[in-house]
Design an enzyme around this catalytic site. Sequence first.
Site, short mmCIF file in Angstrom:
data_model
loop_
_atom_site.label_atom_id
_atom_site.label_comp_id
_atom_site.label_asym_id
_atom_site.label_seq_id
_atom_site.Cartn_x
_atom_site.Cartn_y
_atom_site.Cartn_z
N LYS A 113 -0.33 5.60 8.47
CA LYS A 113 0.41 5.84 7.22
C LYS A 113 -0.53 5.85 6.03
CE LYS A 113 1.80 2.46 5.05
NZ LYS A 113 1.32 1.59 3.92
N LYS B 250 -7.06 1.08 -3.45
CA LYS B 250 -6.66 0.52 -2.16
C LYS B 250 -6.74 1.56 -1.05
CE LYS B 250 -4.52 -2.04 0.97
NZ LYS B 250 -5.26 -3.05 1.75
N THR C 86 0.86 -1.17 0.00
CA THR C 86 0.00 0.00 0.00
C THR C 86 0.90 1.23 0.00
OG1 THR C 86 -1.70 -1.19 1.24
CG2 THR C 86 -1.87 1.20 1.19
#
Length: 283
Positions: free
Chosen positions: A231, A162, A91
């Site tokens: 994050k 995503k 990711t």
Amino acid sequence: MRIGFLGLGQMGHAMAKNLVEAGHDVTVWNRSPGKADDLVAAGATRAERPVDAAQGDVVMSMLADDAAVEAVVFGDGGIAGAPALHVGHSTISVDLAERLAASGAYVAAPVFGRPPAAQAGKLFVLAAGDPGLVERCVPLFDTIGQRTFRIGAAPATANLVKLSGNFMIMAAVEAMAEAMTLAEKGGVDRHMLLEVLTGTLFGAPVYQTYGTILVEDRFRPAGFAAPLGLKDMTLADAAATRYRAPMPLLGIVRDHLRATIAVEGEDVDWAGAALAVRRGAGL
């Protein structure tokens, strides 16, 4: 197929194991070499450097963040320029995905699913890139996942999907945490609320999986650590800034992740953001 696999965290290790068990010739690399011991015992080959794992047909990476991916691709001993097709499951930011696509043959293939899904080969794969390159990877995606979604020809679009999905997971956690806190303060058991909601209007897997984590306070061991969730929300915010998309709820979930990490430490699951909601209500 000759496959390299870079990154053996909870997700990557499970994915690499499934590839080994499917009979592929797998070479594995991890920054901490010991995580590869059982895979080597099962038939995999250990690589000393990332580039050593990228000499076959495909090299797959599952790493923590942009910095880790940049180091493995562009750093000393990195895979940039290696013959293998790079398939990125990490990711990462839209910007880095575009940089990887410009550097050579690349397919973006981030996944949805927690570690148990990875172990069972039941991930959902989001694939984007040149259609011919994606087609080459389908047998591998079928090994690690239950369904592959072909997002488009630009690899970065898979990463955007995503990030959007991870934001929606955290939005669902936030909504459930607020609803459960309200119900609990009014004398309704959290388990009962979840049973009603998932048995009527909210039967989707995200509510069932994360709702169970919330009602059972199952925040350790972390299936997906809160700093990684923070994050991802930061990457989503960067994409929102790039595309001028207002996302006010994103700010709330980011703050609750920050507060949870500050109080609980970095080993708590990202669903632990619910704890910030409860604390705010005096629970």
